[in-house]
Design a protein around this motif. Structure first.
Motif, mmCIF file in Angstrom:
data_model
loop_
_atom_site.group_PDB
_atom_site.id
_atom_site.type_symbol
_atom_site.label_atom_id
_atom_site.label_comp_id
_atom_site.label_asym_id
_atom_site.label_seq_id
_atom_site.Cartn_x
_atom_site.Cartn_y
_atom_site.Cartn_z
ATOM 1 N N ALA A 1 0.793 -1.224 0.000
ATOM 2 C CA ALA A 1 0.000 0.000 0.000
ATOM 3 C C ALA A 1 0.826 1.275 0.000
ATOM 4 C CB ALA A 1 -0.931 0.017 1.212
ATOM 5 N N TYR A 2 2.072 1.202 0.436
ATOM 6 C CA TYR A 2 2.888 2.412 0.517
ATOM 7 C C TYR A 2 4.364 2.042 0.511
ATOM 8 C CZ TYR A 2 3.954 1.407 5.442
ATOM 9 O OH TYR A 2 4.392 0.823 6.601
ATOM 10 N N ALA A 3 5.179 3.042 0.247
ATOM 11 C CA ALA A 3 6.626 2.918 0.366
ATOM 12 C C ALA A 3 7.150 4.126 1.117
ATOM 13 C CB ALA A 3 7.288 2.823 -1.002
ATOM 14 N N VAL A 4 8.209 3.934 1.895
ATOM 15 C CA VAL A 4 8.949 5.025 2.514
ATOM 16 C C VAL A 4 10.391 4.911 2.053
ATOM 17 C CG1 VAL A 4 9.741 6.101 4.652
ATOM 18 C CG2 VAL A 4 7.439 5.127 4.528
ATOM 19 N N ILE A 5 10.889 5.982 1.420
ATOM 20 C CA ILE A 5 12.279 6.043 0.984
ATOM 21 C C ILE A 5 12.948 7.123 1.824
ATOM 22 C CG2 ILE A 5 13.843 6.360 -0.962
ATOM 23 C CD1 ILE A 5 11.562 5.679 -2.837
ATOM 24 N N PRO A 6 13.663 6.747 2.887
ATOM 25 C CA PRO A 6 14.265 7.760 3.755
ATOM 26 C C PRO A 6 15.417 8.480 3.062
ATOM 27 C CG PRO A 6 14.150 5.602 4.832
ATOM 28 C CD PRO A 6 13.886 5.394 3.381
ATOM 29 N N ARG A 7 15.720 9.679 3.533
ATOM 30 C CA ARG A 7 16.781 10.458 2.921
ATOM 31 C C ARG A 7 18.119 9.722 2.977
ATOM 32 N NH1 ARG A 7 17.886 15.973 5.689
ATOM 33 N NH2 ARG A 7 19.442 15.922 4.037
ATOM 34 N N GLY A 8 18.314 8.878 4.007
ATOM 35 C CA GLY A 8 19.593 8.193 4.157
ATOM 36 C C GLY A 8 19.898 7.177 3.080
ATOM 37 N N VAL A 9 18.888 6.735 2.314
ATOM 38 C CA VAL A 9 19.144 5.774 1.242
ATOM 39 C C VAL A 9 19.189 6.445 -0.127
ATOM 40 C CG1 VAL A 9 18.049 3.965 2.593
ATOM 41 C CG2 VAL A 9 16.714 5.127 0.838
ATOM 42 N N MET A 10 18.935 7.756 -0.188
ATOM 43 C CA MET A 10 19.054 8.486 -1.455
ATOM 44 C C MET A 10 20.494 8.953 -1.606
ATOM 45 S SD MET A 10 15.558 10.723 -1.665
ATOM 46 C CE MET A 10 14.110 10.228 -0.739
ATOM 47 N N ARG A 11 21.352 8.039 -2.013
ATOM 48 C CA ARG A 11 22.781 8.304 -2.145
ATOM 49 C C ARG A 11 23.178 8.305 -3.617
ATOM 50 N NH1 ARG A 11 25.257 9.872 2.779
ATOM 51 N NH2 ARG A 11 23.997 8.986 4.447
ATOM 52 N N ASP A 12 24.392 8.785 -3.886
ATOM 53 C CA ASP A 12 24.842 8.890 -5.271
ATOM 54 C C ASP A 12 24.784 7.554 -6.016
ATOM 55 O OD1 ASP A 12 25.350 11.505 -4.699
ATOM 56 O OD2 ASP A 12 27.518 11.292 -4.564
ATOM 57 N N ILE A 13 24.973 6.460 -5.300
ATOM 58 C CA ILE A 13 25.056 5.151 -5.936
ATOM 59 C C ILE A 13 23.738 4.722 -6.580
ATOM 60 C CG2 ILE A 13 24.441 3.768 -3.908
ATOM 61 C CD1 ILE A 13 26.711 1.845 -4.698
ATOM 62 N N VAL A 14 22.616 5.345 -6.194
ATOM 63 C CA VAL A 14 21.317 4.953 -6.751
ATOM 64 C C VAL A 14 20.791 5.985 -7.745
ATOM 65 C CG1 VAL A 14 20.729 3.561 -4.739
ATOM 66 C CG2 VAL A 14 20.042 5.960 -4.793
ATOM 67 N N THR A 15 21.635 6.881 -8.230
ATOM 68 C CA THR A 15 21.182 7.873 -9.199
ATOM 69 C C THR A 15 21.249 7.325 -10.618
ATOM 70 O OG1 THR A 15 23.401 8.839 -9.310
ATOM 71 C CG2 THR A 15 21.834 9.836 -7.775
ATOM 72 N N SER A 16 20.543 8.021 -11.524
ATOM 73 C CA SER A 16 20.512 7.664 -12.941
ATOM 74 C C SER A 16 20.920 8.880 -13.771
ATOM 75 C CB SER A 16 19.101 7.230 -13.363
ATOM 76 O OG SER A 16 18.677 6.097 -12.645
ATOM 77 N N PHE A 17 21.362 8.605 -14.991
ATOM 78 C CA PHE A 17 21.624 9.646 -15.981
ATOM 79 C C PHE A 17 20.631 9.456 -17.114
ATOM 80 C CE2 PHE A 17 25.576 8.784 -13.756
ATOM 81 C CZ PHE A 17 25.937 10.044 -13.338
#
Length: 278
Positions: A27-43
């Motif tokens: 029903a939901y997702a929580v993506i905390p700021r601590g897991v938004m790191r450079d390694i999970v970015t896209s170009f």
């Protein structure tokens, strides 16, 4: 001046404890700021010197109407052809830096708190001519035409120019900064800013057809998501499918504010899998 949360650079140290708050449910997702790191970015194609956190995308059986990115545009980066999909509308919200948005040949300097609505088929570009990175949110949705309604025009504003509207009977403890008139049926999505003062709350479990993306810009709170009470703070993202019960309590010490997406003002589809355009 208002400061807005942004993702963290780099990685946690090797000595960090692994325990975190990230969760993905039916029903939901929580993506905390601590897991938004450079390694999970896209170009992305068509963009230079820009990296993206893709924090929401249409998924069958979950939220199906929108995608949401956080962009960091490095100096001299940006795009002359940002939107790759015909029929897509968008909203930009700037959290850091001073990028330049050009719509149909008109240049709009943006600053933190800057907001732009970009209807489908609108030619636009986004560049960062400064020496500092620019950071912003980009919400995308396939625009759904409706009989007798024109496509709304583009506009650019800043939340600092608008006054939050207090929710009824809350004495200002719960307020919404609306960038679009809710009675303007040309719009099929709203991207607003919701503010709770310390002690403010949603005093019932909202359960509704609208899908949500909630990015916490400032403060902290406990949020009721389906069956669970979850602690959230500045920089966290909550992603809710339709009919996920939700409520909120802002305990302070300062205001709790988030950028809110929701789909509005259109009939439910009775044919096909549900998402417009399929």
């Amino acid at each position: 001046m208002t400061r807005y949360a942004t993702p963290a650079d780099g990685l946690p140290p090797q000595t960090a404890i692994h325990t975190g708050r990230a969760v993905f449910t039916e029903a939901y997702a929580v993506i905390p700021r601590g897991v938004m790191r450079d390694i999970v970015t896209s170009f992305m194609p068509g963009w230079t010197k820009t990296h993206f956190w893709v924090i929401a995308r249409p998924m069958s059986g979950f939220s199906e109407t929108f995608s949401q990115y956080i962009l960091t545009i490095d100096p001299e980066g940006g795009s002359d052809t940002p939107e790759p999909e015909a029929g897509a509308e968008g909203v930009l919200f700037v959290t850091e830096g001073r990028p330049l948005l050009t719509i149909g040949g008109t240049v709009h300097p943006l600053a933190p708190g800057g907001y732009a609505y970009l209807p489908p088929g609108t030619p636009w570009t986004l560049k960062n001519p400064t020496r500092q990175p620019a950071k912003l949110h980009w919400v995308r949705k396939l625009y759904e035409p409706a009989p007798g309604l024109e496509v709304p025009p583009p506009f650019v504003t800043n939340e600092q120019h608008l006054s939050p509207a207090a929710m009824p009977d809350t004495k200002g403890a719960w307020a919404t900064t609306r960038f679009v008139d809710p009675y303007d049926l040309r719009h099929d999505m709203h991207v607003n800013i919701v503010t709770f003062q310390p002690g403010g709350l949603i005093p019932f479990e909202e359960t509704h057809v609208m899908e949500h993306g909630l990015y916490v810009l400032e403060g902290k709170a406990v949020y009721k998501l389906n069956r669970d009470w979850v602690e959230v703070e500045a920089g966290d993202f909550m992603w809710l499918r339709a009919y996920c019960p939700q409520a909120c309590y802002a305990g302070g010490p300062g205001p709790f504010r988030y950028l809110l997406y929701k789909d509005v003002n259109r009939h439910a589809k009775l044919r096909g899998p549900g998402a417009f355009g399929r």
